[in-house]
Enzyme design. Structure first.
Site, mmCIF file in Angstrom:
data_model
loop_
_atom_site.group_PDB
_atom_site.id
_atom_site.type_symbol
_atom_site.label_atom_id
_atom_site.label_comp_id
_atom_site.label_asym_id
_atom_site.label_seq_id
_atom_site.Cartn_x
_atom_site.Cartn_y
_atom_site.Cartn_z
ATOM 1 N N HIS A 15 0.860 -1.195 0.000
ATOM 2 C CA HIS A 15 0.000 0.000 0.000
ATOM 3 C C HIS A 15 0.890 1.238 0.000
ATOM 4 O O HIS A 15 1.482 1.599 1.018
ATOM 5 C CB HIS A 15 -0.932 0.029 1.209
ATOM 6 C CG HIS A 15 -1.880 1.204 1.184
ATOM 7 N ND1 HIS A 15 -3.152 1.136 0.662
ATOM 8 C CD2 HIS A 15 -1.719 2.487 1.594
ATOM 9 C CE1 HIS A 15 -3.743 2.323 0.775
ATOM 10 N NE2 HIS A 15 -2.891 3.160 1.336
ATOM 11 N N HIS A 42 1.574 5.110 -2.598
ATOM 12 C CA HIS A 42 0.975 5.975 -3.623
ATOM 13 C C HIS A 42 2.061 6.738 -4.385
ATOM 14 O O HIS A 42 3.193 6.861 -3.905
ATOM 15 C CB HIS A 42 0.067 7.034 -2.983
ATOM 16 C CG HIS A 42 -0.907 6.510 -1.975
ATOM 17 N ND1 HIS A 42 -2.058 5.845 -2.324
ATOM 18 C CD2 HIS A 42 -0.910 6.557 -0.616
ATOM 19 C CE1 HIS A 42 -2.736 5.517 -1.231
ATOM 20 N NE2 HIS A 42 -2.054 5.931 -0.180
ATOM 21 N N TYR A 97 -7.540 17.563 -1.250
ATOM 22 C CA TYR A 97 -6.275 18.095 -0.736
ATOM 23 C C TYR A 97 -5.292 18.237 -1.889
ATOM 24 O O TYR A 97 -5.439 17.576 -2.924
ATOM 25 C CB TYR A 97 -5.685 17.169 0.350
ATOM 26 C CG TYR A 97 -5.392 15.754 -0.123
ATOM 27 C CD1 TYR A 97 -4.179 15.415 -0.720
ATOM 28 C CD2 TYR A 97 -6.347 14.745 0.021
ATOM 29 C CE1 TYR A 97 -3.920 14.123 -1.163
ATOM 30 C CE2 TYR A 97 -6.093 13.447 -0.421
ATOM 31 C CZ TYR A 97 -4.882 13.141 -1.005
ATOM 32 O OH TYR A 97 -4.622 11.867 -1.456
ATOM 33 N N ARG A 133 -10.324 0.785 -6.276
ATOM 34 C CA ARG A 133 -10.503 1.265 -4.911
ATOM 35 C C ARG A 133 -11.750 2.130 -4.815
ATOM 36 O O ARG A 133 -11.986 2.984 -5.677
ATOM 37 C CB ARG A 133 -9.289 2.101 -4.523
ATOM 38 C CG ARG A 133 -9.293 2.535 -3.081
ATOM 39 C CD ARG A 133 -8.056 3.350 -2.791
ATOM 40 N NE ARG A 133 -7.800 3.425 -1.366
ATOM 41 C CZ ARG A 133 -7.310 4.502 -0.767
ATOM 42 N NH1 ARG A 133 -7.022 5.578 -1.473
ATOM 43 N NH2 ARG A 133 -7.087 4.501 0.519
ATOM 44 N N ARG A 148 -14.625 12.543 4.249
ATOM 45 C CA ARG A 148 -13.810 13.744 4.038
ATOM 46 C C ARG A 148 -13.006 13.660 2.726
ATOM 47 O O ARG A 148 -12.426 14.647 2.291
ATOM 48 C CB ARG A 148 -12.865 13.961 5.222
ATOM 49 C CG ARG A 148 -11.765 12.956 5.349
ATOM 50 C CD ARG A 148 -10.859 13.158 6.559
ATOM 51 N NE ARG A 148 -10.225 11.908 6.922
ATOM 52 C CZ ARG A 148 -9.136 11.426 6.344
ATOM 53 N NH1 ARG A 148 -8.536 12.107 5.405
ATOM 54 N NH2 ARG A 148 -8.637 10.250 6.701
ATOM 55 N N TYR A 189 -12.148 1.619 1.620
ATOM 56 C CA TYR A 189 -11.616 2.446 2.713
ATOM 57 C C TYR A 189 -12.817 3.081 3.399
ATOM 58 O O TYR A 189 -13.622 3.755 2.749
ATOM 59 C CB TYR A 189 -10.694 3.518 2.126
ATOM 60 C CG TYR A 189 -9.883 4.297 3.153
ATOM 61 C CD1 TYR A 189 -9.577 3.779 4.397
ATOM 62 C CD2 TYR A 189 -9.400 5.576 2.855
ATOM 63 C CE1 TYR A 189 -8.808 4.494 5.319
ATOM 64 C CE2 TYR A 189 -8.633 6.294 3.759
ATOM 65 C CZ TYR A 189 -8.345 5.745 4.992
ATOM 66 O OH TYR A 189 -7.596 6.451 5.900
ATOM 67 N N ASP A 248 2.237 2.943 3.201
ATOM 68 C CA ASP A 248 1.355 4.101 2.958
ATOM 69 C C ASP A 248 2.137 5.346 2.533
ATOM 70 O O ASP A 248 1.590 6.457 2.538
ATOM 71 C CB ASP A 248 0.468 4.416 4.172
ATOM 72 C CG ASP A 248 -0.650 5.401 3.822
ATOM 73 O OD1 ASP A 248 -1.172 5.330 2.703
ATOM 74 O OD2 ASP A 248 -0.983 6.262 4.662
ATOM 75 N N ASN A 273 -2.271 13.438 4.131
ATOM 76 C CA ASN A 273 -3.187 14.017 5.128
ATOM 77 C C ASN A 273 -2.815 13.767 6.578
ATOM 78 O O ASN A 273 -3.690 13.839 7.444
ATOM 79 C CB ASN A 273 -4.626 13.505 4.925
ATOM 80 C CG ASN A 273 -5.204 13.971 3.620
ATOM 81 O OD1 ASN A 273 -5.000 15.120 3.245
ATOM 82 N ND2 ASN A 273 -5.884 13.093 2.913
HETATM 83 O O1 LIG Z 1 -6.333 8.234 -1.466
HETATM 84 C C1 LIG Z 1 -6.170 9.043 -0.537
HETATM 85 O O2 LIG Z 1 -6.321 10.262 -0.663
HETATM 86 C C2 LIG Z 1 -5.838 8.518 0.780
HETATM 87 C C3 LIG Z 1 -6.117 9.287 1.896
HETATM 88 C C4 LIG Z 1 -5.915 8.753 3.123
HETATM 89 C C5 LIG Z 1 -6.345 9.470 4.325
HETATM 90 O O3 LIG Z 1 -6.454 10.690 4.249
HETATM 91 O O4 LIG Z 1 -6.613 8.786 5.342
HETATM 92 O O5 LIG Z 1 -5.376 7.521 3.283
HETATM 93 C C6 LIG Z 1 -5.027 6.751 2.212
HETATM 94 O O6 LIG Z 1 -4.563 5.610 2.404
HETATM 95 C C7 LIG Z 1 -5.264 7.281 0.927
#
Ligand SMILES: O=C(O)c1cc(C(=O)O)oc(=O)c1
Length: 308
Positions: A31, A33, A49, A124, A130, A157, A248, A253
């Site tokens: 996981h 990004h 964001y 996903r 939010r 999620y 992650d 955020n």
């Molecule tokens: O795709 C996202 O924006 C995102 C945001 C958050 C979060 O803000 O909790 O967590 C994630 O794993 C992915």
């Protein structure tokens, strides 16, 4: 037009510590990004964001530094359903990354096949209010039927407080379902109390998988995230064949602090306490989901039909 990150944005840790925990050979960061870079891959107009950039080069450098062999790159909401940054990263990975995309109902079969060819193996859907304008119930039902035919899975999620309301909808889904960040438990509660018991009940459906990720996001006590350990250990020990783990990175955020990714890797042996559990969490399980053609397991196993 360059993007300006949010005023309170916390940037990812540029100089992480070398982890003490040695990852098993073939470990997958399942996981993470990429963000932009914004001048090449603009952030979506509907985003909630605006992050700092986090490129594929930077992600793959972190992979090598921490000792991972592969990545699963998950489309972040700041890119909406524009998967170009994700696809570009997958194509540059030499087969060492697979992806989870975000698609709209209007996606064509040709577009789905092109995503598959690039290495996408899941979609996903975000139920965290939010992060989205509308909850994706209708679209998900329709898209689930279509992606099931490709052998893909669904990543969801959501917030723990919403699980009760969504439980039936989730358990009716026709594909393997991977839950992000343990369904975001309130870790000030009991890891063996009624709230987390409901999440465990969800995982008793044997098409459900769990990412035991994000101690930094869930913790209320902060590093070294002692308050998250009992939750993640409970899941790893109860469902050793259907858990995966990821950094992650670049940690969208976060508001309280930015984790050191090396310390996050050192968190793993606290939640997967034997070599056998670590190998399942980091290698065997993510390989079954994302590179099933390279494993001994059959496709039915990847679909979660074997008891864990
Ligand atoms: O795709 C996202 O924006 C995102 C945001 C958050 C979060 O803000 O909790 O967590 C994630 O794993 C992915």
């Amino acid at each position: 037009m360059p993007f300006t990150k949010d005023a309170d944005w916390l940037d990812w840790c540029a100089k992480p510590t070398k982890p003490k925990f040695q990852l098993p050979a073939g470990a997958v960061d399942a996981h993470c990004h990429v963000f932009g870079p914004g001048h090449l891959f603009p952030f979506a107009p509907e985003r909630k964001y605006t992050p700092c950039d986090a490129s594929w080069e930077q992600l793959f450098a972190l992979r090598d530094f921490l000792g991972f062999a592969r990545n699963v790159i998950v489309q972040a909401t700041c890119h909406g359903a524009d998967n170009r940054a994700l696809v570009d990263a997958l194509e540059r990975s030499n087969g060492r990354a697979r992806g989870v995309a975000t698609v709209k109902r209007s996606v064509t079969d040709d577009e789905l096949h092109a995503l598959h060819a690039a290495g996408v193996r899941g979609v996903r859907f975000n139920f965290v209010k939010r992060l989205v304008d509308a909850l994706p119930f209708d679209g998900l039902t329709e898209i689930a039927e279509r992606i099931a035919k490709l052998g893909w899975h669904i990543v969801i999620y959501f917030e723990a407080d919403d699980l009760k309301a969504y439980f039936k909808f989730f358990t009716d889904l026709p594909t393997p379902v991977v839950v992000d960040h343990m369904g975001r438990p309130d870790v000030s509660k009991d890891a063996f109390g009624p709230d987390f018991d409901m999440f465990v009940k969800l995982l008793e459906y044997d098409n459900f998988w769990c990412k035991t990720t994000c101690p930094e996001r869930l913790s209320q006590s902060g590093p070294p995230y002692d308050d998250v350990v009992p939750f993640a250990r409970r899941i790893v020990e109860a469902f050793p064949g259907r858990v995966i783990w990821g950094t992650d990175w670049p940690h969208p955020n976060l508001k309280s602090h930015m984790p050191d990714d090396g310390h996050l890797v050192d968190f793993i042996p606290r939640i997967a306490t034997t070599e056998s559990l670590q190998k399942k969490l980091l290698v065997t399980n993510p390989m079954r989901l994302y590179w099933p053609e390279e494993t001994m397991s059959s496709r039915s196993e990847a679909l979660g039909q074997l008891k864990s």
